[in-house]
Design a protein around this motif. Structure first.
Motif, PDB file in Angstrom:
ATOM      1  N   MET A 145       0.823  -1.196   0.000  1.00  2.00           N
ATOM      2  CA  MET A 145       0.000   0.000   0.000  1.00  2.00           C
ATOM      3  C   MET A 145       0.871   1.265   0.000  1.00  2.00           C
ATOM      4  N   ARG A 160       3.901   1.620  -1.127  1.00  6.46           N
ATOM      5  CA  ARG A 160       4.558   1.742  -2.429  1.00  6.46           C
ATOM      6  C   ARG A 160       3.659   2.422  -3.452  1.00  6.46           C
ATOM      7  N   GLU A 161       2.384   2.126  -3.420  1.00  3.53           N
ATOM      8  CA  GLU A 161       1.449   2.618  -4.429  1.00  3.53           C
ATOM      9  C   GLU A 161       0.879   4.003  -4.119  1.00  3.53           C
ATOM     10  N   THR A 162       1.168   4.525  -2.952  1.00  3.81           N
ATOM     11  CA  THR A 162       0.654   5.822  -2.530  1.00  3.81           C
ATOM     12  C   THR A 162       1.503   6.947  -3.130  1.00  3.81           C
ATOM     13  N   LYS A 163       0.870   8.011  -3.559  1.00  2.30           N
ATOM     14  CA  LYS A 163       1.588   9.176  -4.061  1.00  2.30           C
ATOM     15  C   LYS A 163       2.238   9.902  -2.882  1.00  2.30           C
ATOM     16  N   ARG A 164       3.399  10.499  -3.128  1.00  2.00           N
ATOM     17  CA  ARG A 164       4.121  11.206  -2.062  1.00  2.00           C
ATOM     18  C   ARG A 164       3.217  12.223  -1.354  1.00  2.00           C
ATOM     19  N   TRP A 169       9.036   5.083   1.905  1.00  2.00           N
ATOM     20  CA  TRP A 169       8.384   5.241   0.607  1.00  2.00           C
ATOM     21  C   TRP A 169       9.433   5.423  -0.489  1.00  2.00           C
ATOM     22  N   GLN A 190      10.192   3.171  -3.808  1.00  2.00           N
ATOM     23  CA  GLN A 190      10.178   3.728  -5.162  1.00  2.00           C
ATOM     24  C   GLN A 190      11.480   3.406  -5.889  1.00  2.00           C
ATOM     25  N   ASP A 210      11.584  -0.179  -7.122  1.00  2.00           N
ATOM     26  CA  ASP A 210      10.774  -0.393  -8.320  1.00  2.00           C
ATOM     27  C   ASP A 210      11.526  -0.031  -9.595  1.00  2.00           C
TER      28      ASP A 210
END
Length: 64
Positions: A1, A3-7, A55, A59, A62
């Protein structure tokens, strides 16, 4: 979760993961070493920096 969240949306972790970090890393009890390593004056700021760095690591992973 995370990882997929915007900063810009990381604030959503303030009460859940942030509270866990503050409680379990002793930020309310004055974990000065961790606070200084984050260059933070407040427990909330320190936990925010930890979440943000986690986070960033996700990123970077990835991209590899």
């Amino acid at each position: 979760m995370l990882r997929e969240t915007k900063r810009d949306d990381l604030i959503m972790f303030h009460h859940g993961a942030g509270a866990w970090i503050r409680n379990n890393f002793g930020l309310w009890q004055g974990n000065k070493e961790l606070m200084e390593s984050c260059d933070a004056l407040f427990a909330d700021s320190c936990s925010e920096m930890i979440i943000e760095r986690a986070w960033e690591i996700l990123q970077e992973a990835d991209k590899k």
